[in-house]
Design a protein around this motif. Structure first.
Motif, PDB file in Angstrom:
ATOM      1  N   LEU A  25       0.460  -1.226  -0.238  1.00  0.00           N
ATOM      2  CA  LEU A  25      -0.189  -0.034  -0.125  1.00  0.00           C
ATOM      3  C   LEU A  25       0.762   1.383  -0.107  1.00  0.00           C
ATOM      4  N   THR A  26       1.409   2.019  -0.562  1.00  0.00           N
ATOM      5  CA  THR A  26       1.288   3.113  -0.890  1.00  0.00           C
ATOM      6  C   THR A  26       1.186   4.755  -1.522  1.00  0.00           C
ATOM      7  N   ASP A  27      -0.139   3.927  -2.023  1.00  0.00           N
ATOM      8  CA  ASP A  27      -0.542   5.040  -2.815  1.00  0.00           C
ATOM      9  C   ASP A  27      -1.875   5.758  -2.160  1.00  0.00           C
ATOM     10  N   LEU A  28      -2.651   6.887  -1.541  1.00  0.00           N
ATOM     11  CA  LEU A  28      -3.493   6.761  -1.099  1.00  0.00           C
ATOM     12  C   LEU A  28      -5.245   6.689  -2.205  1.00  0.00           C
ATOM     13  N   GLY A  29      -4.375   6.642  -3.351  1.00  0.00           N
ATOM     14  CA  GLY A  29      -5.600   6.072  -4.484  1.00  0.00           C
ATOM     15  C   GLY A  29      -6.306   4.683  -3.945  1.00  0.00           C
TER      16      GLY A  29
END
Length: 128
Positions: A25-29
């Motif tokens: 999990l690396t991105d707000l989206g």
């Protein structure tokens, strides 16, 4: 820095050597995707501090116990590298920030969360 990596490992090592099949999990989206995904299949999210020995031990214990197969989709969050994302997880799912922390997301909501020594596969199974 290599001393810390040798003691605690790195998030890349965890994802590559684990039998869990972590998705980073690396991105707000991705949070929106996790919410949508959790309608069809439960999602677990493990928040991990790569500088914390307790977090590392808890992660390894969880991975050693893990026997959930395809019943959940597992995500891994390196909260030191993605601190703002970790804060957003706490806000969106209405949980207090902890490290280490495990959340079970179903139908867009956190239905279970645990931290530190309370993180266990058997405890998680009761909420699946």
């Amino acid at each position: 820095m290599s001393v810390f990596k040798n003691l605690f490992g790195s998030s890349e090592e965890t994802r590559s050597t684990s039998n869990v099949g972590w998705r980073p999990l690396t991105d707000l989206g991705q949070l929106n995707e996790i919410i949508e995904e959790s309608v069809d299949k439960p999602v677990i999210l493990f928040k991990h501090s790569t500088r914390c020995g307790v977090s590392r031990m808890t992660l390894k214990q969880f991975e050693n116990e893990y026997d959930l197969g395809d019943s959940v989709t597992p995500y891994f969050l390196d909260l030191l590298e993605y601190r703002s994302l970790s804060n957003e997880v706490a806000q969106r799912f209405g949980v207090e920030h902890q490290s280490p922390q495990l959340l079970l997301i179903r139908n867009g909501s956190s239905v279970y969360d645990a931290s530190h020594s309370a993180i266990a596969v058997d405890s998680l199974k009761r909420y699946l």
